[in-house]
Write an enzyme that holds these catalytic residues in place. Structure first.
Site, PDB file in Angstrom:
ATOM      1  N   LYS A   1      -8.518   6.398 -19.204  1.00 57.92           N
ATOM      2  CA  LYS A   1      -8.803   6.977 -20.445  1.00 57.92           C
ATOM      3  C   LYS A   1      -7.529   6.787 -21.219  1.00 57.92           C
ATOM      4  O   LYS A   1      -7.066   5.950 -21.616  1.00 57.92           O
ATOM      5  CB  LYS A   1      -9.598   8.404 -19.962  1.00 57.92           C
ATOM      6  CG  LYS A   1     -10.411   8.452 -18.881  1.00 57.92           C
ATOM      7  CD  LYS A   1     -11.505   7.517 -19.455  1.00 57.92           C
ATOM      8  CE  LYS A   1     -12.629   7.237 -18.474  1.00 57.92           C
ATOM      9  NZ  LYS A   1     -12.825   7.966 -17.071  1.00 57.92           N
TER      10      LYS A   1
ATOM     11  N   TYR B   1     -17.087  16.559 -14.740  1.00 56.94           N
ATOM     12  CA  TYR B   1     -17.395  15.085 -14.897  1.00 56.94           C
ATOM     13  C   TYR B   1     -18.427  14.645 -13.912  1.00 56.94           C
ATOM     14  O   TYR B   1     -18.199  15.410 -12.761  1.00 56.94           O
ATOM     15  CB  TYR B   1     -16.186  14.038 -14.565  1.00 56.94           C
ATOM     16  CG  TYR B   1     -16.447  12.513 -14.402  1.00 56.94           C
ATOM     17  CD1 TYR B   1     -17.314  11.776 -15.292  1.00 56.94           C
ATOM     18  CD2 TYR B   1     -16.008  12.042 -13.530  1.00 56.94           C
ATOM     19  CE1 TYR B   1     -17.715  10.501 -15.298  1.00 56.94           C
ATOM     20  CE2 TYR B   1     -16.412  10.802 -13.417  1.00 56.94           C
ATOM     21  CZ  TYR B   1     -17.303   9.917 -14.224  1.00 56.94           C
ATOM     22  OH  TYR B   1     -17.575   8.830 -13.882  1.00 56.94           O
TER      23      TYR B   1
ATOM     24  N   ASP C   1      -7.840  18.725 -13.719  1.00 56.29           N
ATOM     25  CA  ASP C   1      -8.010  17.408 -14.341  1.00 56.29           C
ATOM     26  C   ASP C   1      -7.696  17.271 -15.718  1.00 56.29           C
ATOM     27  O   ASP C   1      -8.351  17.780 -16.396  1.00 56.29           O
ATOM     28  CB  ASP C   1      -9.593  17.063 -14.135  1.00 56.29           C
ATOM     29  CG  ASP C   1      -9.963  15.599 -14.511  1.00 56.29           C
ATOM     30  OD1 ASP C   1      -9.001  15.096 -15.343  1.00 56.29           O
ATOM     31  OD2 ASP C   1     -10.896  14.837 -13.951  1.00 56.29           O
TER      32      ASP C   1
ATOM     33  N   ARG D   1       0.837  -1.282   0.006  1.00 59.51           N
ATOM     34  CA  ARG D   1      -0.019   0.069   0.132  1.00 59.51           C
ATOM     35  C   ARG D   1       0.948   1.293   0.010  1.00 59.51           C
ATOM     36  O   ARG D   1       0.732   2.109  -0.572  1.00 59.51           O
ATOM     37  CB  ARG D   1      -1.068  -0.121   1.356  1.00 59.51           C
ATOM     38  CG  ARG D   1      -1.700   1.285   1.370  1.00 59.51           C
ATOM     39  CD  ARG D   1      -2.961   1.395   2.318  1.00 59.51           C
ATOM     40  NE  ARG D   1      -2.829   0.303   3.543  1.00 59.51           N
ATOM     41  CZ  ARG D   1      -2.004   0.844   4.552  1.00 59.51           C
ATOM     42  NH1 ARG D   1      -1.513   1.866   4.500  1.00 59.51           N
ATOM     43  NH2 ARG D   1      -2.035  -0.098   5.599  1.00 59.51           N
TER      44      ARG D   1
HETATM   45  C1  LIG Z   1     -12.616  14.059 -16.918  1.00 63.50           C
HETATM   46  C2  LIG Z   1     -12.713  12.744 -15.801  1.00 63.50           C
HETATM   47  N1  LIG Z   1     -12.181  12.951 -14.581  1.00 63.50           N
HETATM   48  C3  LIG Z   1     -12.197  11.757 -13.583  1.00 63.50           C
HETATM   49  C4  LIG Z   1     -13.060  10.751 -14.046  1.00 63.50           C
HETATM   50  C5  LIG Z   1     -13.065   9.258 -13.006  1.00 63.50           C
HETATM   51  O1  LIG Z   1     -12.258   8.698 -13.341  1.00 63.50           O
HETATM   52  P1  LIG Z   1     -12.554   6.955 -13.140  1.00 63.50           P
HETATM   53  O2  LIG Z   1     -13.555   6.433 -13.900  1.00 63.50           O
HETATM   54  O3  LIG Z   1     -11.122   6.523 -13.648  1.00 63.50           O
HETATM   55  O4  LIG Z   1     -12.729   6.751 -11.486  1.00 63.50           O
HETATM   56  C6  LIG Z   1     -13.433  10.521 -15.326  1.00 63.50           C
HETATM   57  C7  LIG Z   1     -14.345   9.266 -15.684  1.00 63.50           C
HETATM   58  O5  LIG Z   1     -14.989   9.260 -16.592  1.00 63.50           O
HETATM   59  C8  LIG Z   1     -13.273  11.586 -16.361  1.00 63.50           C
HETATM   60  O6  LIG Z   1     -13.802  11.658 -17.258  1.00 63.50           O
END
Ligand SMILES: Cc1ncc(COP(=O)(O)O)c(C=O)c1O
Length: 384
Positions: free
Chosen positions: A201, A102, A176, A50
């Protein structure tokens, strides 16, 4: 001083020297939870997985190099990474975020952290002054997406970071960078304090892993986030770390091709009578086309659009395509289509941030551009 290495070189080699024990060129997957100590409290650098694992460490070093940070931290998901950032805050703190972000991030803020004495508000990022005017004296964190999900709005990262750092509590600016990836833009070099990713992604890139990451430059902040990572424990496992590392090696070539294909698709959509509006920062009709050219290496692989005929037409489009698979997520080699209001952004329904139900979001993959264009035309025909 050695010349800085190119992005492509760092993506393939940073943090990933050949294995000293065997010469293996690919980073081994260290499937171990613990490590034998040579004496009580004496380790070879790892004590418990961890806290640290060699495969994860390689990924974390590579992420730090690509984003121009000092420390990378890999998590089990993008949400776990964003959750770790929120752990920096104390009750009474305020978070200012972009208004179309998101849906899962919005859900985390409103349905979980609003119960713990944190407050959140949202503003459109296009005008930096107006965006920052929505900050409060107690604002401690600013959360940006650029491009935003799903409207593909941009935030001027350098202008907003500059204005944010003049606020009374010098809030951290967290970007992000999932949609853009460090190949297109490096928020830390534009003044941001924290970068987060859903590595699920583009970084992973093959729709075979769920993961997240944080990258930081400033050592004290890095130490606090590393403490949170270990204390909370939402870490990336070794196999997941390996998959993301492998994906990153081809990030640059993939992002270039994603953008070429997305541009072709966006162009066709923008000329089609069945489409009301296209949102793609690579089209001159995008209100922030100039900022995109300044801030991003290319406009990326995500395209959103509003179909004529409303929500039902949007659903008909999404159910008719054959190459664009109907599904959540994005950033993989395979093209995906979704209707955000009914899928990824369902949690913003009934809020002031609800997404237009006629909006369709495309993650344009790496299939042949002509096939993708033909598929989009098929979808538009079905939409009516
Ligand atoms: C812009 C963005 N940030 C964060 C996330 C969250 O990521 P995760 O699905 O890997 O938890 C997503 C998921 O679609 C996203 O599109």
């Amino acid at each position: 001083m050695a010349k800085p290495q190119a992005f492509e070189t760092l993506a393939i080699h940073a943090g990933q020297p050949p294995d000293p024990a065997t010469g293996a060129v690919m980073t081994p997957v260290y499937l171990t939870s613990t490590y034998r100590q040579t004496a009580v409290g004496e380790t070879l650098g790892f004590e418990y997985s961890r806290t640290g694992n060699p495969t994860r460490k390689a990924l974390e070093a590579c992420l730090a190099a690509l984003e121009g940070g000092t420390i990378g931290l890999a998590f089990a998901s993008g949400m776990a990474a964003i959750d770790a950032v929120v752990h920096l805050l104390s009750p009474g703190d305020h978070v200012l975020a972009v208004s179309d972000l998101y849906g899962g991030t919005y859900r985390l803020f409103q349905r979980l952290y609003a119960q713990y004495g944190l407050t959140f508000s949202y503003a459109e990022p296009q005008d930096p002054q107006r965006f920052i005017a929505s900050a409060r004296p107690e604002t401690r964190l600013i959360v940006l997406e650029s491009p935003t999900n799903p409207m593909l709005n941009l935030a001027d990262l350098s202008a907003i970071s500059d204005l944010a750092h003049r606020l009374p509590r010098k809030p951290w600016v967290c970007v992000d960078n999932t949609f853009a990836t460090p190949y297109l833009q490096q928020p830390l070099s534009l003044g941001a304090d924290i970068v987060v990713h859903s590595t699920t992604k583009y970084l992973g890139g093959h729709s075979d892993v769920v993961g997240g990451a944080i990258v930081i430059r400033e050592p004290e902040l890095a130490e606090r986030l590393a403490f949170i990572q270990n204390a909370v424990g939402g870490v990336a496992g070794p196999l997941d770390s390996f998959l993301v590392l492998r994906g990153i090696k081809t990030l640059a070539v993939r992002m270039d091709r994603h953008a070429v294909n997305a541009q072709a698709v966006a162009q066709v959509l923008s000329q089609h009578p069945g489409v009301e509006q296209v949102y793609y920062p690579g089209l001159p009709s995008h209100p922030q086309f100039d900022l995109a050219r300044r801030q991003m290496r290319n406009a990326g692989g995500m395209v959103s659009f509003r179909v004529r005929g409303g929500p039902r037409a949007a659903r008909r489009f999404a159910e008719a395509t054959r190459i664009f698979a109907l599904g959540e997520s994005l950033g993989g080699v395979e093209s995906l289509v979704e209707v955000p209001a009914a899928m990824t952004h369902l949690s913003t329904a009934d809020s002031g941030l609800a997404v237009d139900p006629a909006l369709v979001r495309l993650s344009v993959g790496l299939e042949g551009a002509a096939d993708l264009v033909e598929d989009v035309e098929r979808g538009l025909k079905a939409a009516g």
